[in-house]
Design a protein around this motif. Structure first.
Motif, mmCIF file in Angstrom:
data_model
loop_
_atom_site.group_PDB
_atom_site.id
_atom_site.type_symbol
_atom_site.label_atom_id
_atom_site.label_comp_id
_atom_site.label_asym_id
_atom_site.label_seq_id
_atom_site.Cartn_x
_atom_site.Cartn_y
_atom_site.Cartn_z
ATOM 1 N N SER A 78 0.815 -1.223 0.000
ATOM 2 C CA SER A 78 0.000 0.000 0.000
ATOM 3 C C SER A 78 0.845 1.268 0.000
ATOM 4 O O SER A 78 0.356 2.332 -0.386
ATOM 5 C CB SER A 78 -0.950 0.004 1.200
ATOM 6 O OG SER A 78 -0.212 -0.036 2.405
ATOM 7 N N CYS A 79 2.100 1.172 0.377
ATOM 8 C CA CYS A 79 2.955 2.364 0.396
ATOM 9 C C CYS A 79 3.361 2.787 -1.019
ATOM 10 O O CYS A 79 3.741 3.940 -1.226
ATOM 11 C CB CYS A 79 4.198 2.129 1.248
ATOM 12 S SG CYS A 79 5.302 0.852 0.619
ATOM 13 N N VAL A 80 3.261 1.887 -1.992
ATOM 14 C CA VAL A 80 3.635 2.226 -3.367
ATOM 15 C C VAL A 80 2.478 2.988 -3.999
ATOM 16 O O VAL A 80 1.402 2.434 -4.240
ATOM 17 C CB VAL A 80 3.990 0.973 -4.200
ATOM 18 C CG1 VAL A 80 4.270 1.357 -5.651
ATOM 19 C CG2 VAL A 80 5.185 0.257 -3.597
ATOM 20 N N THR A 81 2.698 4.266 -4.240
ATOM 21 C CA THR A 81 1.644 5.113 -4.812
ATOM 22 C C THR A 81 2.021 5.660 -6.186
ATOM 23 O O THR A 81 1.249 6.398 -6.792
ATOM 24 C CB THR A 81 1.317 6.277 -3.861
ATOM 25 O OG1 THR A 81 2.506 7.028 -3.611
ATOM 26 C CG2 THR A 81 0.730 5.757 -2.551
ATOM 27 N N GLY A 82 3.210 5.289 -6.668
ATOM 28 C CA GLY A 82 3.625 5.741 -7.986
ATOM 29 C C GLY A 82 4.718 4.861 -8.565
ATOM 30 O O GLY A 82 5.469 4.216 -7.830
ATOM 31 N N VAL A 83 4.772 4.840 -9.907
ATOM 32 C CA VAL A 83 5.829 4.141 -10.633
ATOM 33 C C VAL A 83 6.276 5.053 -11.768
ATOM 34 O O VAL A 83 5.450 5.469 -12.591
ATOM 35 C CB VAL A 83 5.345 2.797 -11.223
ATOM 36 C CG1 VAL A 83 6.459 2.141 -12.036
ATOM 37 C CG2 VAL A 83 4.849 1.865 -10.122
ATOM 38 N N GLU A 84 7.564 5.394 -11.795
ATOM 39 C CA GLU A 84 8.116 6.182 -12.904
ATOM 40 C C GLU A 84 8.769 5.205 -13.875
ATOM 41 O O GLU A 84 9.571 4.368 -13.483
ATOM 42 C CB GLU A 84 9.110 7.228 -12.415
ATOM 43 C CG GLU A 84 9.534 8.150 -13.531
ATOM 44 C CD GLU A 84 9.857 9.570 -13.077
ATOM 45 O OE1 GLU A 84 10.053 10.431 -13.959
ATOM 46 O OE2 GLU A 84 9.900 9.835 -11.863
ATOM 47 N N VAL A 85 8.414 5.319 -15.154
ATOM 48 C CA VAL A 85 8.726 4.285 -16.141
ATOM 49 C C VAL A 85 10.117 4.393 -16.750
ATOM 50 O O VAL A 85 10.541 3.483 -17.482
ATOM 51 C CB VAL A 85 7.661 4.239 -17.252
ATOM 52 C CG1 VAL A 85 6.281 3.973 -16.655
ATOM 53 C CG2 VAL A 85 7.655 5.514 -18.073
ATOM 54 N N CYS A 86 10.839 5.465 -16.478
ATOM 55 C CA CYS A 86 12.227 5.636 -16.894
ATOM 56 C C CYS A 86 12.723 6.944 -16.301
ATOM 57 O O CYS A 86 11.968 7.652 -15.639
ATOM 58 C CB CYS A 86 12.391 5.629 -18.418
ATOM 59 S SG CYS A 86 11.628 7.005 -19.287
ATOM 60 N N ASN A 87 13.980 7.258 -16.564
ATOM 61 C CA ASN A 87 14.561 8.494 -16.052
ATOM 62 C C ASN A 87 15.216 9.267 -17.184
ATOM 63 O O ASN A 87 16.053 8.721 -17.888
ATOM 64 C CB ASN A 87 15.614 8.184 -14.984
ATOM 65 C CG ASN A 87 16.310 9.435 -14.511
ATOM 66 O OD1 ASN A 87 15.674 10.340 -13.980
ATOM 67 N ND2 ASN A 87 17.598 9.512 -14.736
ATOM 68 N N GLU A 88 14.837 10.508 -17.332
ATOM 69 C CA GLU A 88 15.497 11.421 -18.273
ATOM 70 C C GLU A 88 15.785 10.807 -19.643
ATOM 71 O O GLU A 88 16.940 10.700 -20.070
ATOM 72 C CB GLU A 88 16.795 11.962 -17.654
ATOM 73 C CG GLU A 88 16.559 12.757 -16.407
ATOM 74 C CD GLU A 88 17.831 13.334 -15.788
ATOM 75 O OE1 GLU A 88 18.922 13.202 -16.368
ATOM 76 O OE2 GLU A 88 17.710 13.929 -14.698
ATOM 77 N N PRO A 89 14.749 10.401 -20.362
ATOM 78 C CA PRO A 89 14.993 9.807 -21.680
ATOM 79 C C PRO A 89 15.639 10.815 -22.637
ATOM 80 O O PRO A 89 15.354 12.009 -22.590
ATOM 81 C CB PRO A 89 13.600 9.415 -22.154
ATOM 82 C CG PRO A 89 12.676 10.311 -21.411
ATOM 83 C CD PRO A 89 13.328 10.549 -20.073
ATOM 84 N N SER A 90 16.484 10.308 -23.497
ATOM 85 C CA SER A 90 17.208 11.166 -24.434
ATOM 86 C C SER A 90 16.249 11.965 -25.301
ATOM 87 O O SER A 90 15.245 11.446 -25.791
ATOM 88 C CB SER A 90 18.098 10.301 -25.327
ATOM 89 O OG SER A 90 18.660 11.080 -26.353
ATOM 90 N N LEU A 116 5.444 9.782 -16.068
ATOM 91 C CA LEU A 116 6.055 9.782 -17.394
ATOM 92 C C LEU A 116 6.931 11.023 -17.533
ATOM 93 O O LEU A 116 6.418 12.138 -17.548
ATOM 94 C CB LEU A 116 4.960 9.783 -18.471
ATOM 95 C CG LEU A 116 3.837 8.756 -18.290
ATOM 96 C CD1 LEU A 116 2.737 8.985 -19.318
ATOM 97 C CD2 LEU A 116 4.379 7.346 -18.358
ATOM 98 N N PRO A 117 8.252 10.871 -17.632
ATOM 99 C CA PRO A 117 9.122 12.048 -17.699
ATOM 100 C C PRO A 117 9.086 12.759 -19.047
ATOM 101 O O PRO A 117 9.049 12.122 -20.096
ATOM 102 C CB PRO A 117 10.520 11.483 -17.410
ATOM 103 C CG PRO A 117 10.436 10.039 -17.643
ATOM 104 C CD PRO A 117 9.008 9.632 -17.525
ATOM 105 N N LEU A 118 9.095 14.084 -18.990
ATOM 106 C CA LEU A 118 9.119 14.938 -20.185
ATOM 107 C C LEU A 118 10.452 15.651 -20.309
ATOM 108 O O LEU A 118 10.515 16.762 -20.796
ATOM 109 C CB LEU A 118 8.030 16.014 -20.099
ATOM 110 C CG LEU A 118 6.604 15.563 -20.195
ATOM 111 C CD1 LEU A 118 5.673 16.762 -20.133
ATOM 112 C CD2 LEU A 118 6.371 14.784 -21.455
#
Length: 166
Positions: free
Chosen positions: A84-96, A129-131
């Protein structure tokens, strides 16, 4: 989550450390965003993704193994879907910024669907989703065209850095 490949700058998979961190988060009432911070093949050739390409331009966006990245998300999300502590998932970091926006949007849509299919429901878990280094308006327009607007509880990480003079 998958363990290192030949030539990759990682150790692991080290899921026992995530297990421990999530246990502590639950014990102390914290929320956690899991972040795929260093995709197989790299989402860029830069140091924040576990690489430091020298000379510049030696890494190409096609080296990012998006299929293996989706598998890593599936492994992690299946394992931690009941926390229950997981409230988010980021699918990658700083894509090119060299990764075409349409390709990135397709990966993002597939990632959201994979995360949901693992049991991380939209009522409980946001997908981030990183922009990084992209026009927000243009990217959101592309995202809506690719996703059809049907994916819920997603958010865009604008990943602003104020320390680099920009």
């Amino acid at each position: 989550a998958l363990g290192p490949r030949d030539g990759e700058p990682y150790a692991g998979p080290a899921l026992e450390y995530i297990d421990r961190a999530l246990g502590w988060a639950e014990e102390f009432g914290l929320q956690v965003v899991l972040d795929l911070h260093g995709c197989p093949g790299g989402e860029s050739g830069d140091a924040p993704c576990g690489r430091r390409q020298r000379p510049e331009g030696t890494w190409q966006w096609q080296q990012w193994d998006m299929e293996a990245s989706l598998l890593a998300l599936e492994v992690v999300c299946t394992r931690y879907r009941h926390h229950s502590c997981v409230t988010g998932v980021e699918v990658c970091n700083e894509p090119s910024r060299t990764t075409p926006s349409e390709v990135l949007c397709e990966y993002y849509a597939r990632a959201v669907r994979a995360i949901r299919a693992c049991g991380m429901r939209e009522e409980q878990v946001s997908v981030v989703l990183p922009l990084f280094q992209r026009s927000e308006k243009e990217f959101v327009r592309q995202w809506e065209a690719v996703s059809g607007g049907g994916l819920r509880n997603i958010c865009f990480d604008t990943h602003c850095y104020h320390c680099f003079g920009g």
